[in-house]
Scaffold this active site. Structure first.
Site, PDB file in Angstrom:
ATOM      1  N   GLU A   1     -12.946  18.497 -13.737  1.00 59.22           N
ATOM      2  CA  GLU A   1     -13.759  18.905 -12.592  1.00 59.22           C
ATOM      3  C   GLU A   1     -15.248  18.773 -12.889  1.00 59.22           C
ATOM      4  OE1 GLU A   1     -12.906  19.448  -9.554  1.00 59.22           O
ATOM      5  OE2 GLU A   1     -10.785  19.241  -9.995  1.00 59.22           O
TER       6      GLU A   1
ATOM      7  N   CYS B   1     -10.134   8.904   4.661  1.00 58.79           N
ATOM      8  CA  CYS B   1     -11.324   9.341   5.396  1.00 58.79           C
ATOM      9  C   CYS B   1     -12.563   9.011   4.577  1.00 58.79           C
ATOM     10  CB  CYS B   1     -11.241  10.837   5.690  1.00 58.79           C
ATOM     11  SG  CYS B   1     -12.404  11.404   6.948  1.00 58.79           S
TER      12      CYS B   1
ATOM     13  N   CYS C   1      -8.388   5.549  10.097  1.00 54.13           N
ATOM     14  CA  CYS C   1      -7.903   6.645  10.936  1.00 54.13           C
ATOM     15  C   CYS C   1      -6.433   6.464  11.336  1.00 54.13           C
ATOM     16  CB  CYS C   1      -8.768   6.770  12.181  1.00 54.13           C
ATOM     17  SG  CYS C   1     -10.485   7.203  11.793  1.00 54.13           S
TER      18      CYS C   1
ATOM     19  N   CYS D   1      -4.221   8.295   9.108  1.00 48.00           N
ATOM     20  CA  CYS D   1      -4.566   9.682   8.810  1.00 48.00           C
ATOM     21  C   CYS D   1      -3.523  10.646   9.379  1.00 48.00           C
ATOM     22  CB  CYS D   1      -5.941  10.013   9.380  1.00 48.00           C
ATOM     23  SG  CYS D   1      -6.398  11.743   9.165  1.00 48.00           S
TER      24      CYS D   1
ATOM     25  N   CYS E   1      -8.253  15.350  15.196  1.00 51.65           N
ATOM     26  CA  CYS E   1      -9.622  15.038  14.758  1.00 51.65           C
ATOM     27  C   CYS E   1     -10.551  14.853  15.964  1.00 51.65           C
ATOM     28  CB  CYS E   1      -9.622  13.775  13.898  1.00 51.65           C
ATOM     29  SG  CYS E   1     -11.262  13.318  13.301  1.00 51.65           S
TER      30      CYS E   1
END
Length: 371
Positions: free
Chosen positions: A50, A205, A212, A215, A221
């Site tokens: 991370e 995205c 899209c 998605c 959305c």
DNA sequence: TATGCGTGGGG
DNA sequence: TCCCCAAGCAT
């Protein structure tokens, strides 16, 4: 008193969150990224990943991550090593305060948590270099805690999903996005959900040319419905970057190079760099000779102006004018008195040095410019 | 849009 | 070539 319409709205929101999270989780399991080296690893490795991934692409991080865990396989090993050794393994990755904080945090974990990475969100957040989103990611991935993240992927995804206008770095916009991120968080499978949000942002995205049609939450959305996906998230207003000049004085004594350690929270803090002058100085031998006598107490034998090049930081551009200066030095240990050191080119390559310095040293070694 | 802090890939 | 910015945090 609370009207029934408010209750209805809350129910609808909760139903929507359930649908959204379910779609994300299902999608992650079918199409999400798997096999990344830190997936399913212990808390230490998840933490390390991370930190390395802050503002840094996955493809860039992987080789650094693998080298790092090989050399520092556990927190006690990391804590026992010097900051300089840690920086050497971070060399080239950038944002070196991440490495300094990582090392400092490892020692805090030894002292305050018996060498075991803390499980509590508040303890994780208290470690240097760990902010709200990173603490949440570690909590979710390593301990399956119910915490929302808000990294670049999630910001972009949510800005589109809710058609939130405005630069996501702006405090007000970021606060709205955090609110949405928290509200969408499922009760179960937070780790898969969180990975799914990151994966969706990273692979579908995307900033440019989002797909899209693939998605899983396209149906909800708002930006897609309004046809404004390409306009979101709002890009930041960027001023032209200021430009600075610096001369790199690459003093060479045989096959040794003079380096000095940058100290404090400055650019390249903790790293070894050639002495710099924050102007472009004339590369003629007489000017350089006078300067080197005065500041380094060395006799100049030869000066070669290497090709200038541009190095771009986040907040300024640096024009670098490298001078390869062959010198005669009697006592190479004397440099230590001024925080400098003569290093063999091979040793310097393995040391904590920033990217442009590495490039220069490689060139010097490759071309073997005559002394 | 507070600013400083790296580097490299993509359009 | 230039501009964008990528699994952000500290101050």
């Amino acid at each position: 008193m609370l009207g029934s319409s408010s209750v209805l709205v809350n129910n609808q929101e909760s139903l929507h969150s359930e649908w959204f999270a379910g779609r994300i989780i299902d999608w992650q399991q079918q199409y999400g990224r798997c096999g990344l080296p830190w997936q399913g690893a212990d808390a230490y490795r998840i933490w390390l990943s991370e930190i390395m991934l802050q503002q840094t692409r996955v493809a860039t991080v992987i080789p650094y991550y693998l080298r790092f865990v090989d050399r520092f396989p556990a927190i006690p090993v990391l804590a026992a090593e010097s900051e300089e050794m840690v920086l050497a393994y971070w060399s080239g990755l950038g944002y070196y305060s991440r490495a300094r904080n990582l090392h400092s945090a490892s020692r805090i974990i030894m002292q305050q948590h018996n060498g075991e990475f803390p499980h509590q969100f508040k303890d994780i957040l208290a470690l240097p270099g760990i902010g709200r989103s990173t603490a949440a990611a570690i909590s979710a991935f390593a301990f399956h805690e119910r915490c929302a993240i808000l990294d670049g992927n999630v910001k972009r995804l949510l800005a589109r999903y809710y058609a939130i206008d405005g630069y996501p770095g702006e405090q007000k916009i970021e606060a709205m996005l955090w609110e949405k991120a928290e509200a969408l968080l499922p009760e179960k499978n937070v780790a898969i959900y969180t990975q799914g949000m990151m994966d969706l942002g990273a692979t579908i995205c995307t900033r440019s040319k989002p797909e899209c049609c693939r998605c899983p939450v396209q149906a909800g959305c708002v930006a897609h419905r309004n046809g404004c996906v390409a306009l979101l998230p709002t890009p930041r207003l960027r001023k032209k970057l200021p430009e600075r000049k610096t001369t790199f004085l690459l003093l060479r004594n045989g096959s040794d190079i003079l380096l000095e350690k940058h100290t404090g929270r400055v650019i390249w803090g903790g790293l070894w760099c050639p002495p710099q002058l924050d102007i472009q100085i004339p590369g003629d031998i007489e000017s350089v000779r006078v300067y080197c006598r005065q500041f380094f107490n060395v006799e100049v034998i030869n000066v070669l102006a290497l090709p200038k090049f541009l190095h771009t930081f986040t907040h300024f551009k640096l024009h670098i004018f490298p001078l390869l200066i062959d010198v005669a030095v009697e006592d190479t240990l004397k440099a230590q008195e001024t925080g400098m050191a003569w290093m063999g080119l091979d040793d310097a390559q393995c040391a904590a040095i920033p990217s442009p310095v590495r490039k220069l040293l490689q060139e010097i070694q490759k071309n073997c410019w005559e002394s």
